[in-house]
Write an enzyme that holds these catalytic residues in place. Structure first.
Site, PDB file in Angstrom:
ATOM      1  N   GLU A   1      31.823   3.187   2.202  1.00  8.94           N
ATOM      2  CA  GLU A   1      30.881   3.800   1.062  1.00  8.94           C
ATOM      3  C   GLU A   1      30.457   5.203   1.218  1.00  8.94           C
ATOM      4  O   GLU A   1      30.121   5.886   0.044  1.00  8.94           O
ATOM      5  CB  GLU A   1      29.418   2.971   1.267  1.00  8.94           C
ATOM      6  CG  GLU A   1      29.254   1.499   1.347  1.00  8.94           C
ATOM      7  CD  GLU A   1      29.513   1.029  -0.119  1.00  8.94           C
ATOM      8  OE1 GLU A   1      29.073   1.531  -1.331  1.00  8.94           O
ATOM      9  OE2 GLU A   1      30.611   0.142  -0.404  1.00  8.94           O
TER      10      GLU A   1
ATOM     11  N   SER B   1     -19.304 -29.849 -23.238  1.00  7.37           N
ATOM     12  CA  SER B   1     -20.688 -29.945 -23.037  1.00  7.37           C
ATOM     13  C   SER B   1     -20.999 -28.883 -21.793  1.00  7.37           C
ATOM     14  O   SER B   1     -22.209 -28.800 -21.656  1.00  7.37           O
ATOM     15  CB  SER B   1     -21.319 -31.266 -22.743  1.00  7.37           C
ATOM     16  OG  SER B   1     -21.217 -32.092 -23.886  1.00  7.37           O
TER      17      SER B   1
END
Length: 706
Positions: free
Chosen positions: A114, A397
């Site tokens: 890399e 309710s």
């Protein structure tokens, strides 16, 4: 012939324009030199470079690069209300190990593949940058708005994964370079290599070299051989394409390339490379995923709040090693989750197998802290749909105490005031609320109307006190109403947008906390990976909704809901609970008894619990049965029976309103009796006196005559 004519025309045009061009050229050259435009152009270019560099340097300096290692080393943990660790959050993070616990074979393989000049560069490669600009120019010519490849160093790859997105643009590339320089200024090469290897992705959901070693070779990172190290290094360019489990041949070919690169850099000899290239590639998977996302709906809500209130990102929260302190009660949460797995506590699935959905949320009424939340049944999806916080349904309710009875008490009514219970039409649109089963009694006391959730008295009462007062009351409870909700249907929960279970639980905290409501919230404190406190006991808004006296009277009436009203079957055994039930009709189903939503809100001085049930999509094939409030009862009852033993078990400072009413009536009868008794005694004394006078008179007449 035509070509000759065309050429002659062009030459003629050039000859005609030549004097003008020469004149323009002389004037422009004189102007250019007179005002020294070359210098100004150079100054402009240098200024632009300076501004860009200064901006990028500032961004790099303020990116908290100094916290990067701590963020990568540490996991984000969630803590409960007692500061006990409840679980962890991580997304792109594996088991972090120090560099001395990573085989030198891996380090050599990665550097050879890399970034060969890793130890000789300062975060970026001049050749890599030149290649990036060349590829950018090439892609611009081809009308591509990205950079292909780029030759990033290990440090650049690290900062790209830790700080930036994966987009391939020039802007991101420049940021990457400046951040890489800053990382090199702060950390040693060993630290950078360690962070890179622990933060790299190796496919199959595995991050970091330690977990990758277990996933593919059944060993620790410290014991990886040269060929195994070459496999892992080769995966970095394409974790899925060079995965040795799914693509063994491609992985082996890539491994052999890496071994050749290691020989080129002197990490191994050519003969060793040749020998290693002949070895077979074998894998062994001993990786065990540790799922510490123990309370998924609660943790989802914590992440949402950290993002919306405190400006963090999901990536920050999941990967940067925070400590997040919450109001979580692990006992409550664990039991709610277990209950939601118990199908016996829920209505049956629809004929096509669709589950009845549900949500529950428990809130501390004293501070608004959410102590437990479950947002649905079935498989959880990370930060998916949380019905406890996101569903918006009409509350039925459960709105009566908020919109009608609280403002009624504040405007001169009493808990035992007589209310009209008749079928009545209101307004020009002839709005006519109906009682369940169409039963009307003419009159009934307020506490009884509330406990039995009778519709006609509630609407009558709202009409009496005025819709405006009811509307303003609902707003004080924190319910998100709009002007279109300002009508008599508000009494029965007829809202356009609806409410979430968490919003309804938050509203009812006002009753449990002497009239004061605190906004619901999850987070108490956030500490970053370096130990800095970034959130500490945030100020949360409190609201005076009603007086303590009214709150006490409301609780008295709502105790009757569970003692002898619509919530009687949902009452937890051995405990006093106040609250309200609610349900809504399912329209367009062809079934007059079909129900869309069922609610129960219950509370003690220590906890408010709201539970909702219903289908995600209600239609003729997907709806609940019966309009009564008992359908959600088994779940609510079980939840409360398992939660309440872990509370302080603070007792209410009032009794059920029906008990108070009977006591009041008994007192009235007593004083009536006392008053009647006193009158009888007086009559007897008076009668006795009259009799005595008659006797004396008769004696006097007998003795002395008339």
């Amino acid at each position: 012939m035509n070509n000759n004519r065309g050429n002659q025309s062009k030459q003629g045009f050039k000859a005609m324009m030549s004097p003008y061009y020469q004149r323009f050229k002389r004037h422009f050259s004189r102007f250019w030199h007179r005002y020294q435009l070359t210098r100004w152009l150079i100054v402009g270019i240098l200024t632009l470079i300076f501004v860009i560099s200064a901006t990028l340097t500032f961004q790099a300096k303020t990116a908290n690069v100094g916290d990067l290692k701590a963020q990568l080393e540490k996991t984000t943990y969630i803590y409960d209300k007692s500061n006990q660790r409840a679980g962890s959050l991580y997304k792109q993070k594996g088991t972090f190990v120090s560099l001395n616990r990573i085989s030198p074979n891996v380090q050599k393989a990665v550097i050879s593949t890399e970034d060969r000049n890793f130890y000789h560069e300062h975060g970026f490669s001049v050749k890599g940058i030149a290649r990036a600009f060349f590829l950018l120019a090439k892609n611009k010519l081809l009308h591509r708005d990205y950079i292909s490849g780029g030759g990033s160093t290990l440090t650049q790859q690290l900062v790209k994964n830790a700080f930036l997105t994966q987009e391939q643009t020039l802007t991101r590339k420049l940021k990457e370079i400046f951040l890489a320089i800053e990382v090199e200024n702060v950390y040693s090469k060993q630290d950078i290599l360690s962070m890179y290897l622990n933060n790299a992705y190796f496919g199959n959901g595995v991050w970091g070299v330690q977990d990758a070693a277990h996933k593919y070779f059944g060993t620790d990172a410290a014991h990886l051989t040269v060929p195994e190290s070459a496999v892992l290094a080769g995966m970095l360019t394409s974790p899925s394409g060079f995965n040795p489990i799914d693509h063994p041949q491609a992985s082996k070919d890539r491994r052999n390339v890496v071994l050749g690169l290691m020989a080129e850099t002197g990490a191994i000899t050519k003969s060793q490379a040749t020998s290693y290239q002949q070895t077979p590639l074998t894998t062994q998977d001993t990786y065990q995923y540790k799922d510490s996302y123990r309370y998924p709906y609660y943790f989802d809500a914590v992440i949402d709040e950290a993002i919306s209130k405190y400006g963090l990102t999901e990536s920050d929260i999941m990967n940067h090693g925070y400590k997040i302190y919450t109001y979580l009660d692990q006992n409550y949460q664990a039991r709610l989750q277990e209950n939601f797995k118990n199908d016996y506590l829920f209505p049956q699935n629809s004929t096509d197998g669709t589950k009845v959905q549900a949500a529950s949320v428990a809130v501390n009424p004293n501070n608004g802290g959410v102590m437990a939340v479950v947002g649905g049944r079935g498989k959880h999806v990370f930060r998916g749909y949380n019905r406890a916080t996101q569903v918006k349904r009409q509350p039925g309710s459960t709105m009566k105490p908020l919109a009608v009875y609280t403002p009624a008490l504040e405007n001169g009514y009493f808990y035992d005031s007589e209310l009209q219970n008749k079928k009545t039409s209101y307004g020009s649109n002839h709005y006519t609320p109906k009682n369940y089963n169409n039963v009307y009694t003419g009159k009934m006391p307020m506490y009884e109307a509330l406990a039995n959730s009778v519709n006609a008295p509630a609407v009558w009462l709202l009409n009496k006190i005025g819709v405006d007062k009811g509307y303003e009351s609902v707003k004080k409870f924190g319910i998100p109403v709009t002007k279109s909700d300002k009508n008599l249907a508000l009494a029965l929960g007829g809202l356009n947008k609806g409410v979430s279970p968490q919003e309804l639980a938050g509203a009812y905290t006002a009753f449990a906390n002497n009239g004061t409501r605190t906004d619901t919230h999850y987070i108490r404190k956030i500490v970053d990976a370096s130990g800095n406190v970034i959130v500490d006991n945030p100020r949360v808004a409190t609201h005076d909704v009603m007086t303590p006296k009214v709150a006490k009277q409301m609780t008295s009436m709502m105790l009757g809901v569970f003692n002898n009203g619509t919530g009687a079957t949902a009452k937890p055994y051995g405990y006093s609970v106040a609250g309200k039930t609610g349900s809504t009709e399912a329209d367009d189903t062809g079934d007059g008894d079909a129900t869309r939503d069922k609610w129960i809100v219950g509370y003690t001085p220590d906890v408010v619990l709201t539970t909702w049930e219903g289908f995600d999509n209600t239609n003729k094939n997907h709806h609940l049965e019966n309009l009564s409030g008992t359908g959600v009862g088994p779940l609510f009852k079980t939840e409360m029976e398992e939660i309440l033993p872990y509370t302080k078990q603070t007792q209410f400072d009032t009794q059920d309103a029906s008990t108070l009413a009977k006591a009041s009536q008994s007192d009235d009868n007593f004083w009536d009796s006392v008053q009647k008794g006193a009158g009888d005694v007086g009559d007897q004394i008076e009668q006795g006196a009259n009799n005595a006078a008659d006797t004396v008179k008769k004696w006097w007449q007998g003795a002395f005559g008339n």
